[in-house]
Motif scaffolding. Structure first.
Motif, PDB file in Angstrom:
ATOM      1  N   VAL A  95       4.927  23.090   7.129  1.00 28.68           N
ATOM      2  CA  VAL A  95       4.786  23.442   5.715  1.00 28.68           C
ATOM      3  C   VAL A  95       6.151  23.369   5.034  1.00 28.68           C
ATOM      4  O   VAL A  95       7.154  23.827   5.591  1.00 28.68           O
ATOM      5  N   TYR A  96       6.159  22.804   3.834  1.00 25.99           N
ATOM      6  CA  TYR A  96       7.396  22.682   3.053  1.00 25.99           C
ATOM      7  C   TYR A  96       7.330  23.643   1.865  1.00 25.99           C
ATOM      8  O   TYR A  96       6.384  23.618   1.084  1.00 25.99           O
ATOM      9  N   TRP A  97       8.355  24.484   1.729  1.00 25.63           N
ATOM     10  CA  TRP A  97       8.425  25.490   0.668  1.00 25.63           C
ATOM     11  C   TRP A  97       9.612  25.227  -0.254  1.00 25.63           C
ATOM     12  O   TRP A  97      10.674  24.801   0.202  1.00 25.63           O
ATOM     13  N   VAL A  98       9.433  25.521  -1.528  1.00 30.36           N
ATOM     14  CA  VAL A  98      10.556  25.509  -2.467  1.00 30.36           C
ATOM     15  C   VAL A  98      10.514  26.803  -3.281  1.00 30.36           C
ATOM     16  O   VAL A  98       9.443  27.274  -3.672  1.00 30.36           O
ATOM     17  N   THR A  99      11.679  27.377  -3.488  1.00 25.87           N
ATOM     18  CA  THR A  99      11.826  28.578  -4.313  1.00 25.87           C
ATOM     19  C   THR A  99      12.772  28.268  -5.461  1.00 25.87           C
ATOM     20  O   THR A  99      13.882  27.779  -5.238  1.00 25.87           O
ATOM     21  N   CYS A 135      17.975  27.184  -5.915  1.00 22.93           N
ATOM     22  CA  CYS A 135      16.760  26.950  -5.136  1.00 22.93           C
ATOM     23  C   CYS A 135      16.942  27.445  -3.711  1.00 22.93           C
ATOM     24  O   CYS A 135      18.063  27.643  -3.237  1.00 22.93           O
ATOM     25  N   ARG A 136      15.828  27.609  -3.052  1.00 23.80           N
ATOM     26  CA  ARG A 136      15.781  27.804  -1.611  1.00 23.80           C
ATOM     27  C   ARG A 136      14.703  26.867  -1.071  1.00 23.80           C
ATOM     28  O   ARG A 136      13.633  26.740  -1.669  1.00 23.80           O
ATOM     29  N   PHE A 137      14.994  26.237   0.036  1.00 22.10           N
ATOM     30  CA  PHE A 137      14.029  25.352   0.679  1.00 22.10           C
ATOM     31  C   PHE A 137      13.777  25.861   2.097  1.00 22.10           C
ATOM     32  O   PHE A 137      14.717  26.214   2.813  1.00 22.10           O
ATOM     33  N   HIS A 138      12.510  25.908   2.479  1.00 17.77           N
ATOM     34  CA  HIS A 138      12.137  26.318   3.834  1.00 17.77           C
ATOM     35  C   HIS A 138      11.160  25.292   4.412  1.00 17.77           C
ATOM     36  O   HIS A 138      10.279  24.796   3.698  1.00 17.77           O
ATOM     37  N   ILE A 139      11.316  25.015   5.677  1.00 17.10           N
ATOM     38  CA  ILE A 139      10.315  24.264   6.428  1.00 17.10           C
ATOM     39  C   ILE A 139       9.829  25.187   7.537  1.00 17.10           C
ATOM     40  O   ILE A 139      10.632  25.748   8.288  1.00 17.10           O
ATOM     41  N   SER A 140       8.514  25.374   7.606  1.00 18.94           N
ATOM     42  CA  SER A 140       7.961  26.342   8.555  1.00 18.94           C
ATOM     43  C   SER A 140       6.775  25.756   9.302  1.00 18.94           C
ATOM     44  O   SER A 140       6.232  24.709   8.934  1.00 18.94           O
ATOM     45  N   THR A 141       6.386  26.464  10.343  1.00 20.71           N
ATOM     46  CA  THR A 141       5.186  26.094  11.094  1.00 20.71           C
ATOM     47  C   THR A 141       4.398  27.364  11.392  1.00 20.71           C
ATOM     48  O   THR A 141       4.984  28.387  11.769  1.00 20.71           O
ATOM     49  N   PRO A 142       3.083  27.354  11.179  1.00 19.24           N
ATOM     50  CA  PRO A 142       2.295  28.566  11.415  1.00 19.24           C
ATOM     51  C   PRO A 142       2.056  28.820  12.895  1.00 19.24           C
ATOM     52  O   PRO A 142       1.878  27.893  13.683  1.00 19.24           O
ATOM     53  N   GLN A 143       2.048  30.103  13.249  1.00 20.80           N
ATOM     54  CA  GLN A 143       1.684  30.510  14.597  1.00 20.80           C
ATOM     55  C   GLN A 143       0.172  30.729  14.658  1.00 20.80           C
ATOM     56  O   GLN A 143      -0.525  30.678  13.651  1.00 20.80           O
TER      57      GLN A 143
END
Length: 220
Positions: free
Chosen positions: A112-116, A130-138
């Motif tokens: 998942v790609y997030w932008v703040t 900005c803040r950018f996050h790349i995540s993966t769900p458990q």
């Protein structure tokens, strides 16, 4: 006479002790507020969708208030027609708009790609970034953050060597990135040169950016 002397001594001591209000440093207060919002942003990326699904909006709001306090001031959205996840929080004149704008499954791993987007009201020290996050769900629905940055992240290579790349020709993604409004976050790219808007029929269209909302970076 003695009472007058005691009053004068008390007045002298009062003048030597600075007022609690005036002794506070506004920039320190703002920095503390920003730190709370940063912590809340990271927590929402990791846990927001899971907590909202399991416990509901009111519990999520109370959780943020306990941690901050930080106000969840717009109804959060998760897995709606047009939104993967979106949380909007604010505190002390600063706004953090957090959104998951893209997700993809690569070799059975969801990413998942997030932008703040970070903005400030007129009555506080300017702040924009900005803040950018790349995540993966458990399996339990919570997110593990794989990578985060204040600068745009175009791609990420997984542990298996597969490259997750954010599509940069998708107008919906470009609209949500808002690069023309936050050019300081997209240095080294051409993304801020074009503005994406809705035309009269509600369709997304792009044109050269003519201006952007200024402000300072988020280094603090």
């Amino acid at each position: 006479m003695q009472q007058r002397r005691l009053w004068q001594m008390a007045l002298s001591l009062f003048l030597l002790v600075p007022s609690t209000i005036h002794a506070q440093n506004p920039s320190s207060l703002e920095k503390s507020t920003i730190e709370r919002l940063e912590i809340a942003t990271d927590w929402l990326v990791r846990n927001g969708a899971f907590v909202l699904d399991m416990r509901g909006k009111e519990f999520l709001k109370s959780k943020l208030t306990e941690q901050g306090p930080v106000l969840l001031w717009v109804t959060p959205q998760v897995d709606t027609k047009d939104t993967i996840a979106q949380f909007r929080i604010k505190a002390g004149g600063y706004n953090y708009d957090i959104e998951a704008i893209y997700r993809e499954t690569l070799n059975d791993q969801k990413i998942v790609y997030w932008v703040t987007h970070i903005t400030a009201q007129d009555w506080v020290t300017p702040l924009r970034g900005c803040r950018f996050h790349i995540s993966t769900p458990q399996d339990d629905g919570k997110q593990i953050v794989l990578l985060s940055s204040e600068r745009f992240i175009p791609s990420y290579k997984t542990a298996k060597g597969v490259v997750f790349a954010l599509p940069q020709d998708d107008l919906d993604i470009l609209y949500k990135l808002q690069a023309w409004r936050f050019p300081m976050c997209f240095s080294g790219t051409d993304l801020s040169k074009n503005e994406v808007t809705h035309d009269a029929q509600g369709r997304l269209t792009t044109a050269p950016a003519t201006s952007f909302e200024g402000g300072c970076c988020t280094n603090h």
